[in-house]
Design an enzyme around this catalytic site. Structure first.
Site, PDB file in Angstrom:
ATOM      1  CE  LYS A   1       3.728  -1.965   0.917  1.00  0.00           C
ATOM      2  NZ  LYS A   1       4.958  -1.775   1.682  1.00  0.00           N
TER       3      LYS A   1
ATOM      4  NE  ARG B   1      12.446  -1.135   3.513  1.00  0.00           N
ATOM      5  CZ  ARG B   1      11.260  -1.259   2.888  1.00  0.00           C
ATOM      6  NH1 ARG B   1      10.238  -0.473   3.244  1.00  0.00           N
ATOM      7  NH2 ARG B   1      11.096  -2.128   1.931  1.00  0.00           N
TER       8      ARG B   1
ATOM      9  N   PRO C   1       6.171  -7.263  -0.449  1.00  0.00           N
ATOM     10  CG  PRO C   1       4.716  -9.008  -0.904  1.00  0.00           C
ATOM     11  CD  PRO C   1       5.550  -8.426   0.178  1.00  0.00           C
ATOM     12  CD  GLU C   2       7.900  -1.607  -3.178  1.00  0.00           C
ATOM     13  OE1 GLU C   2       7.623  -0.670  -3.945  1.00  0.00           O
ATOM     14  OE2 GLU C   2       9.077  -1.855  -2.810  1.00  0.00           O
TER      15      GLU C   2
END
Length: 263
Positions: free
Chosen positions: A53, A253, A2-3
């Site tokens: 986060k 990524r 999650p961001e």
């Protein structure tokens, strides 16, 4: 992973369940925190703050619970007294008369005084949060042009929480597409107009994702809704120029972009 927008929406859900209601039961699975549990009973959760986060749960007595989900941590909202069936390891339970919020599997957890909070290594390291509504475009632009960041390639910079907290991979991809910029660029190479567009996108895209991602625009009156323009769309046509979206790897990524209009 999650961001920032997903963490903030989770915090909103947790807040809605317990904020302002006296805690009737508090339990910590980590021995170092267990001694605080009794003192927190009767206190209230005043607010739940996100820093990228990391989640900060502020109690009315002055302590703050710091938690970072890392890869495996997850919060759940349940009815008071409910014990969900799960293989996850329970770390924290904060219960009110009606609801409880449970933290599973996270290992980066601490209870901090205001002084300790100000000195926490992670919180000292991260930059301003993109979902902090007091953060302005001018402040973001100044950060882009600062000696620390101005020569960093965007492919890596937009994943660095020290630059702006809450950014992550899908946001990196969408921000650079919105700005029509290739990932190899850095701020020192941009024109004033390009810097303005990028600075605006660095705030607009995460905030739009937070406010509207997953919302279905059934009546067309919501205005803009967040949707992926290039992320996970390799091989499809770019809606801006018609070029074909490509996929590669950058900073370890997956990265998606339109090689025709992002230059």
């Amino acid at each position: 992973m999650p961001e920032g927008p997903e963490i903030r929406r989770a915090a909103d859900t947790l807040e809605a369940a317990v904020k302002g209601k006296p805690l009737t039961d508090v339990w910590f699975g980590l021995p170092s925190l267990a001694r605080f549990a009794a003192d927190l009973v009767g206190q209230c959760v005043e607010k739940m703050e996100t820093r990228g986060k990391a989640l900060l749960t502020h109690f009315s007595g002055g302590l703050t619970l710091y938690s970072h989900n890392q890869l495996y941590g997850v919060w759940r909202v349940v009815r008071a007294g409910e014990i969900p069936q799960t293989n996850r390891v329970l770390r924290v339970r904060l219960q009110t008369e009606q609801k409880a919020i449970l933290l599973y599997s996270a290992s980066d957890i601490a209870l901090l005084t205001p002084e300790q909070l100000a000195q926490h290594p992670f919180l000292q390291r991260v930059g301003p949060d993109v979902l902090d509504m007091t953060l302005t475009v001018d402040q973001v632009k100044a950060r882009l042009l600062s000696p620390r960041f101005r020569r960093r390639q965007f492919s890596g910079l937009l994943l660095d929480q020290a630059f702006l907290a809450g950014l992550g991979n899908y946001l990196r991809v969408e921000i650079l597409w919105q700005s029509a910029l290739a990932p190899q660029h850095n701020a020192s190479q941009l024109s004033e107009a390009q810097l303005d567009v990028l600075s605006q996108a660095l705030l607009d895209i995460p905030r739009l994702s937070y406010q509207t991602r997953g919302v279905v625009d059934e009546n067309k009156h919501h205005g803009a809704l967040f949707r992926f323009k290039v992320f996970h769309r390799a091989g499809e046509a770019c809606e801006r120029c018609g070029g074909i979206i490509e996929k590669t790897t950058m900073s370890s990524r997956p990265f998606y972009w339109c090689p025709v209009c992002q230059h």
